[in-house]
Design a protein around this motif. Structure first.
Motif, PDB file in Angstrom:
ATOM      1  N   TYR A   1       0.838  -1.206   0.000  1.00 20.03           N
ATOM      2  CA  TYR A   1       0.000   0.000   0.000  1.00 20.03           C
ATOM      3  C   TYR A   1       0.873   1.256   0.000  1.00 20.03           C
ATOM      4  O   TYR A   1       0.601   2.216  -0.729  1.00 20.03           O
TER       5      TYR A   1
ATOM      6  N   ARG B   1       2.115   1.691  -3.473  1.00 12.82           N
ATOM      7  CA  ARG B   1       1.052   2.155  -4.387  1.00 12.82           C
ATOM      8  C   ARG B   1       0.780   3.638  -4.185  1.00 12.82           C
ATOM      9  O   ARG B   1       0.509   4.379  -5.138  1.00 12.82           O
TER      10      ARG B   1
ATOM     11  N   LEU C   1      -6.746  -4.180  -6.547  1.00  9.21           N
ATOM     12  CA  LEU C   1      -5.722  -3.939  -5.514  1.00  9.21           C
ATOM     13  C   LEU C   1      -6.348  -3.392  -4.232  1.00  9.21           C
ATOM     14  O   LEU C   1      -5.956  -3.767  -3.130  1.00  9.21           O
ATOM     15  N   ILE C   2      -7.342  -2.519  -4.355  1.00  7.35           N
ATOM     16  CA  ILE C   2      -8.019  -2.007  -3.149  1.00  7.35           C
ATOM     17  C   ILE C   2      -8.769  -3.162  -2.469  1.00  7.35           C
ATOM     18  O   ILE C   2      -8.682  -3.359  -1.252  1.00  7.35           O
TER      19      ILE C   2
ATOM     20  N   SER D   1      -6.490  -5.515  -0.742  1.00  9.23           N
ATOM     21  CA  SER D   1      -5.865  -4.860   0.403  1.00  9.23           C
ATOM     22  C   SER D   1      -6.817  -4.898   1.610  1.00  9.23           C
ATOM     23  O   SER D   1      -6.445  -5.315   2.710  1.00  9.23           O
ATOM     24  N   VAL D   2      -8.057  -4.482   1.396  1.00 11.09           N
ATOM     25  CA  VAL D   2      -9.040  -4.454   2.496  1.00 11.09           C
ATOM     26  C   VAL D   2      -9.300  -5.876   3.006  1.00 11.09           C
ATOM     27  O   VAL D   2      -9.233  -6.153   4.210  1.00 11.09           O
TER      28      VAL D   2
ATOM     29  N   LYS E   1      -6.692  -7.873   5.224  1.00 10.09           N
ATOM     30  CA  LYS E   1      -6.647  -7.542   6.655  1.00 10.09           C
ATOM     31  C   LYS E   1      -7.834  -8.158   7.397  1.00 10.09           C
ATOM     32  O   LYS E   1      -7.713  -8.634   8.523  1.00 10.09           O
TER      33      LYS E   1
ATOM     34  N   PHE F   1     -13.343   7.368  -0.957  1.00  8.24           N
ATOM     35  CA  PHE F   1     -12.345   6.900  -1.904  1.00  8.24           C
ATOM     36  C   PHE F   1     -12.947   6.789  -3.298  1.00  8.24           C
ATOM     37  O   PHE F   1     -12.389   7.214  -4.298  1.00  8.24           O
TER      38      PHE F   1
HETATM   39  N1  URA Z   1      -8.002   1.058   2.120  1.00  6.46           N
HETATM   40  C1  URA Z   1      -7.210  -0.034   2.201  1.00  6.46           C
HETATM   41  O1  URA Z   1      -7.108  -0.682   3.235  1.00  6.46           O
HETATM   42  N2  URA Z   1      -6.524  -0.395   1.091  1.00  6.46           N
HETATM   43  C2  URA Z   1      -6.600   0.277  -0.083  1.00  6.46           C
HETATM   44  O2  URA Z   1      -5.972  -0.118  -1.039  1.00  6.46           O
HETATM   45  C3  URA Z   1      -7.422   1.407  -0.129  1.00  6.46           C
HETATM   46  C4  URA Z   1      -8.119   1.769   0.991  1.00  6.46           C
END
Ligand code: URA
Length: 435
Positions: A165, A168, A179-180, A183-184, A187, A207
Motif C-alpha cells: 500500500y 502504491r 488492488l483495493i 488490500s481491504v 486484513k 475513496f
Molecule cells: N483502504 C485499504 O485498506 N486499502 C486500499 O488499497 C485502499 C483503501
C-alpha cells in the motif's frame, strides 16, 4: 520463477496463478523483489485488471504474510464489519455494542486514523482510561463473557499489504479496484472473522467518487469473500456529506452515545441498523434482514445496546459514566460559529474538506507521529437540502487553537458548503446492497 516474467505476463493481459502471486508477495516481503519490480507489476494490474481468481489468490497471499488471528476459542459465528472510510463515520462505536446485545459476538480489531479525524481506536481512547491494548487471552475472554471487545490492530497483520500500500501510494497505483479489494480483504481475513459486512462509501468524502465504481469495488470484495469461504455482504452508502453531525473524536463518541440512547441523527441510526442487521443475519441470529433490523431496533429502544456499551467501556478500563453524562467527555475550550455568507439551500457539502478542517483543528494526524486532541472537531448544523438565511450558523468549530488558525479553518468550512437558490434533489443514504 522470475519477477520480470510475471510482470510481462500481466502487462500482456495474462492471468497469474496463485503460486506466481504468492512468489511476488513473499518475494516483496522478504526483500528479494525490489520496489521497482513490484511497482511495475502494480501498474500492469492497474491497466490490465485481475480476474476474481487472481484477486482472491493475491488476497490470501497477503493475509498469509503475517499474523493470523484465531478466533476459534470464541463460540458462535464471528462477524466483522469494515468501512472504506468517511468523514464522521462513528458506526463501529454504535454497531459493535448493538449487535453484541443481539447475541452476535464482536471480536474487532480497529485502526488509528491518518489524515482527517482519528480512527475507531482514537475515538475510544477519548474516553478516560479506555485501554485498546489487551492481551490475546483477555481479548478472547472478554468476547466470550461480554460478547464484545475492540482493540488496536496488531502491527503484523498482513504486512505485505502494508508494504504494497505504501508503494502504491507513491506510484499512482492506489486506484485499482482489485488492488483495493485485496488490500481491504487481506486484513479482514487475517483478523479471523467468519463473515464480513462491508460499508462501501461513495461520494465526495469517499475513496470511490461514483456509485458505479463503489459497486465494482463491493462486488470485487464480496467475490473474494465467497472464493475464500468467508460470507461477505456489502452495503453502498452515501458519503457526499458527513455522516451524522459530529466530526472529531470525543464529539463522535458523544454522538454515538446519543444514538445508542435512541436520540441519534436519522442517517447515522439508519446506517447502523442496516449494517448491523446484515451482521445479525450472517451471524445466524435472524432469518431475514427485516427480522434482524426489527431485533436491533428493539435493542436500541429497550436500552440493551446502551447497557452493552457501558459494560464494554468498563471492561476495557474506561469511565462508563460517559454513557449517562456525555459532559464527562473531553471538551474544547472554545466554540466558534461559522456563518452562511448567503441565503438559499445547502446544495452540497465537501465532506473531505470538512475532514481536513477537523484535522487542522487537531482532531486527526497530519503525520504518523502527530498527537490528537480528543476534544476538538466540528459539529455541523446544516446538511444538504436544508434552507439557510444569510448569517445562519452552518457549523461550529470546537477548538483550542490560536485565532489565526481558527480563521483559516472557518474559511475552509464555509467553502465546503455550496449554497444554491433551488433545493437539490434528495440523494438516498443507502444506494445498494451486494451479496
Ligand atoms: N483502504 C485499504 O485498506 N486499502 C486500499 O488499497 C485502499 C483503501
Amino acid at each position: 520463477m522470475r519477477a520480470v516474467d510475471l510482470i510481462q505476463k500481466k502487462r500482456d493481459g495474462g492471468e497469474l496463478t496463485a503460486k506466481e502471486l504468492t512468489f511476488l508477495v513473499d518475494g516483496y516481503c522478504d526483500g528479494g523483489i525490489p520496489d521497482y519490480q513490484m511497482s511495475a507489476w502494480a501498474m500492469a494490474v492497474l491497466f490490465r485488471g485481475m480476474t476474481p481468481k487472481e484477486t482472491a489468490a493475491l488476497t490470501l497471499a497477503m493475509a498469509n504474510s503475517g499474523d493470523q488471528v484465531d478466533l476459534a476459542p470464541i463460540a458462535g459465528v464471528k462477524v466483522d464489519k469494515h468501512s472504506t472510510g468517511g468523514v464522521g463515520d462513528k458506526t463501529t462505536l454504535i454497531i459493535a455494542p448493538l449487535v453484541a446485545s443481539a447475541g452476535v459476538p464482536v471480536a474487532k480489531m480497529s485502526g488509528r486514523g491518518l489524515g482527517h479525524t482519528g480512527g475507531t481506536i482514537d475515538k475510544l481512547e477519548s474516553i478516560a482510561g479506555f485501554q485498546t491494548e489487551l492481551s490475546r487471552e483477555k481479548f478472547l475472554e472478554q468476547v466470550n463473557e461480554l460478547g464484545l471487545s475492540v482493540i488496536g490492530q496488531s502491527g503484523n497483520l498482513a504486512p505485505a499489504d502494508k508494504k504494497l500500500y505504501a508503494l502504491r501510494d507513491v506510484t499512482a497505483t492506489v486506484e485499482s479496484i482489485p488492488l483495493i479489494a485485496s488490500s481491504v480483504m487481506s486484513k479482514k481475513i487475517a483478523a479471523g472473522a467468519d463473515a464480513i459486512v462491508l460499508d462501501v462509501k461513495t461520494g465526495s468524502g469517499a475513496f470511490m467518487k461514483t456509485v458505479e465504481d463503489s459497486e465494482k469495488l463491493a462486488q470485487a470484495m464480496v467475490e473474494i469473500g465467497t472464493q475464500v469461504g468467508r460470507q461477505t455482504a456489502a452495503v453502498i452508502s452515501d458519503m457526499d456529506q458527513p455522516l451524522g453531525f459530529a466530526i472529531g473524536n470525543a464529539l463522535e463518541v458523544r454522538e454515538a452515545i446519543e444514538t445508542l440512547q435512541g436520540n441519534g441523527p436519522s442517517d447515522l441510526t439508519e446506517l447502523c441498523l442496516t449494517l448491523g442487521a446484515h451482521m445479525v443475519v450472517l451471524g445466524g441470529k435472524a432469518a431475514t434482514f427485516a427480522e434482524a433490523k426489527e431485533l436491533l431496533q428493539r435493542q436500541l429502544d429497550n436500552g440493551e445496546a446502551l447497557k452493552k456499551f457501558k459494560q464494554f467501556v468498563e471492561a476495557q478500563g474506561g469511565n462508563a459514566s460517559v454513557a449517562d453524562d456525555v459532559a464527562l467527555l473531553p471538551q474544547a475550550a472554545e466554540q466558534v460559529e461559522v456563518k452562511a455568507a448567503s441565503a438559499g439551500y445547502i446544495s452540497a457539502i465537501d465532506a473531505e474538506q470538512l475532514g481536513v478542517a477537523a484535522m487542522l483543528l487537531g482532531a486527526g494526524r497530519a503525520t504518523k507521529d502527530a498527537t490528537i486532541d480528543y476534544s476538538v472537531g466540528i459539529t455541523i448544523r446544516k446538511k444538504v437540502g436544508d434552507p439557510v438565511s444569510e448569517g445562519d450558523t452552518l457549523a461550529v468549530l470546537h477548538t483550542c487553537a490560536q485565532d489565526a488558525a481558527v480563521d483559516d479553518v472557518s474559511a475552509k468550512v464555509r467553502d465546503a458548503y455550496a449554497i444554491a437558490a433551488d433545493k437539490p434533489a434528495e440523494r438516498p443514504l443507502l444506494l445498494s446492497v451486494v451479496t
